[in-house]
Design a protein around this motif. Structure first.
Motif, PDB file in Angstrom:
ATOM      1  N   MET A  88     -12.668 -49.294  19.425  1.00 32.55           N
ATOM      2  CA  MET A  88     -12.882 -47.894  19.040  1.00 32.55           C
ATOM      3  C   MET A  88     -11.562 -47.228  18.681  1.00 32.55           C
ATOM      4  N   ALA A  89     -11.525 -46.606  17.503  1.00 34.37           N
ATOM      5  CA  ALA A  89     -10.373 -45.805  17.090  1.00 34.37           C
ATOM      6  C   ALA A  89     -10.773 -44.335  17.108  1.00 34.37           C
ATOM      7  N   LEU A  90     -10.049 -43.543  17.890  1.00 31.27           N
ATOM      8  CA  LEU A  90     -10.343 -42.116  18.034  1.00 31.27           C
ATOM      9  C   LEU A  90      -9.219 -41.300  17.413  1.00 31.27           C
ATOM     10  N   SER A  91      -9.582 -40.359  16.539  1.00 34.27           N
ATOM     11  CA  SER A  91      -8.599 -39.421  15.983  1.00 34.27           C
ATOM     12  C   SER A  91      -8.977 -38.017  16.450  1.00 34.27           C
ATOM     13  N   TRP A  92      -8.199 -37.485  17.386  1.00 34.49           N
ATOM     14  CA  TRP A  92      -8.534 -36.215  18.041  1.00 34.49           C
ATOM     15  C   TRP A  92      -7.913 -35.018  17.329  1.00 34.49           C
ATOM     16  N   PRO A  93      -8.697 -34.042  16.932  1.00 30.55           N
ATOM     17  CA  PRO A  93      -8.119 -32.767  16.494  1.00 30.55           C
ATOM     18  C   PRO A  93      -7.770 -31.922  17.724  1.00 30.55           C
ATOM     19  N   GLU A  94      -7.036 -30.844  17.490  1.00 24.77           N
ATOM     20  CA  GLU A  94      -6.564 -29.974  18.570  1.00 24.77           C
ATOM     21  C   GLU A  94      -7.716 -29.442  19.430  1.00 24.77           C
ATOM     22  N   ARG A  95      -8.892 -29.193  18.785  1.00 25.17           N
ATOM     23  CA  ARG A  95      -9.989 -28.526  19.495  1.00 25.17           C
ATOM     24  C   ARG A  95     -10.578 -29.375  20.616  1.00 25.17           C
ATOM     25  N   CYS A  96     -10.373 -30.691  20.555  1.00 27.01           N
ATOM     26  CA  CYS A  96     -10.963 -31.551  21.585  1.00 27.01           C
ATOM     27  C   CYS A  96     -10.069 -31.556  22.822  1.00 27.01           C
ATOM     28  N   THR A  97     -10.380 -30.676  23.737  1.00 26.47           N
ATOM     29  CA  THR A  97      -9.602 -30.511  24.971  1.00 26.47           C
ATOM     30  C   THR A  97      -9.800 -31.731  25.869  1.00 26.47           C
TER      31      THR A  97
END
Ligand code: MG
Length: 322
Positions: A88-97
């Motif tokens: 799994m590759a996860l790319s987190w934006p700022e909103r994902c606390t």
């Protein structure tokens, strides 16, 4: 990564998802190591979900997790494979606390436990763009028995599992359309891959795929891969009670809407008429409704007919990715 260190997230949230599988190596090595029994073949599928393309920004972490794993598992079901693990590759934006991330990984744990697979590796990064989740699913199938889209022959029946159209209406409900049944929302928020059915159809189905883009569009993929035409009786579409009620009094555009909306994650397959009894027996064993909705013919493409046999103009045949 935002809010906490990447390595802390991997250690506390991702390592537990490996369920101590030896091949994952505690997510401490550069790659996973996986064996395969000599009489089996590996089946690999990769699918990416992008916020606002495959799920809504407002969707809960539980919905995003269930949709990410469910849609990927559906591809393994379509190959007749049994799931083993995933990258799994996860790319987190700022909103994902961190709280959002924790709820997401907890939900992934629940989903993977239901299907007996484990996390084997992957990557995490922060992004200035939308939340993006890419998964590579790994499954096993007995050697030579993986299913394919390309074996349909004229004269065969076309079957579909479960019910069609619920998820499309469920998405509309999630987007605020109060005219569609709320009961359909669960089919959008928590897709159920037909893994047992896919495995049971090895050696029975001549062509098979999962319905993700829309029934008509996906039937078109079988037609193209097999070099045949498919005739579908839309009046025979299996509908849930909620959708049946919704459809009552609606015109045939509503029926074609069901046949062209995505995310059903049912299996569409072809089989010779002579083995209908075996297919219906499998339906009982798996506890999944199977319905004959058409036939394979000489030619190409998909023709949809209404209950009177009249050809329906279906228009946009489903979700396209570009
Ligand atoms: Mg698929």
């Amino acid at each position: 990564m935002s809010g906490r260190g990447e390595f802390d997230f991997i250690r506390t949230r991702l390592v537990p998802l490996t369920r101590q599988h030896a091949g994952a190596r505690g997510l401490a090595d550069d790659a996973a190591v996986l064996g395969c029994p000599p009489d089996q073949e590996l089946v690999l599928a990769c699918d990416t979900l992008v916020e606002q393309v495959h799920f809504l920004t407002d969707d809960t972490p539980q919905t995003v997790a269930a949709r990410a794993l469910g849609s990927n598992l559906s591809d393994l079901a379509a190959m007749g494979a049994e799931p083993v693990g995933y990258l799994m590759a996860l790319s987190w934006p700022e909103r994902c606390t961190p709280a959002w991330q924790d709820a997401f990984t907890a939900a992934l744990g629940d989903e993977q436990s239901r299907h007996g697979l484990v996390l084997l590796g992957g990557d995490t990064t922060r992004t200035p763009g939308p939340l993006t989740i890419s998964m590579t699913l790994i499954g096993c199938v007995p050697r030579g028995q993986a299913l394919s889209r390309s074996g349909a022959q004229p004269g065969e029946d076309v079957w579909v599992s479960g019910t069609i159209g619920d998820a499309g209406l469920g998405l509309a409900w999630e987007q605020g359309d109060a005219s569609v049944p709320a009961a359909c929302a669960a089919r959008y928020t928590r897709p159920e891959a037909r893994l047992g059915l896919g495995q049971g159809l090895r050696g029975l189905a001549t062509a098979l795929l999962d319905v993700s883009d829309g029934l008509v569009a996906d039937a078109g993929h079988v037609a193209q891969a097999s070099g045949v035409g498919l005739e579908l009786d839309l009046a025979a579409l299996p509908l849930s009670p909620a959708v049946e009620t919704w459809l009552g009094g609606e015109d045939e555009r509503a029926l074609t809407r069901l046949a062209t909306s995505g995310d059903d994650y049912e299996l569409l397959f072809t089989a010779p008429p002579g083995i209908s009894d075996r297919i219906l027996a499998l339906s009982n064993v798996c506890g999944v409704r199977l319905t004959r909705i058409g036939r394979v013919v000489d030619g190409q493409g998909v023709i949809c007919r209404d209950g009177d046999g009249q050809v329906l103009s279906v228009g946009t045949a489903g979700f396209t990715h570009f």
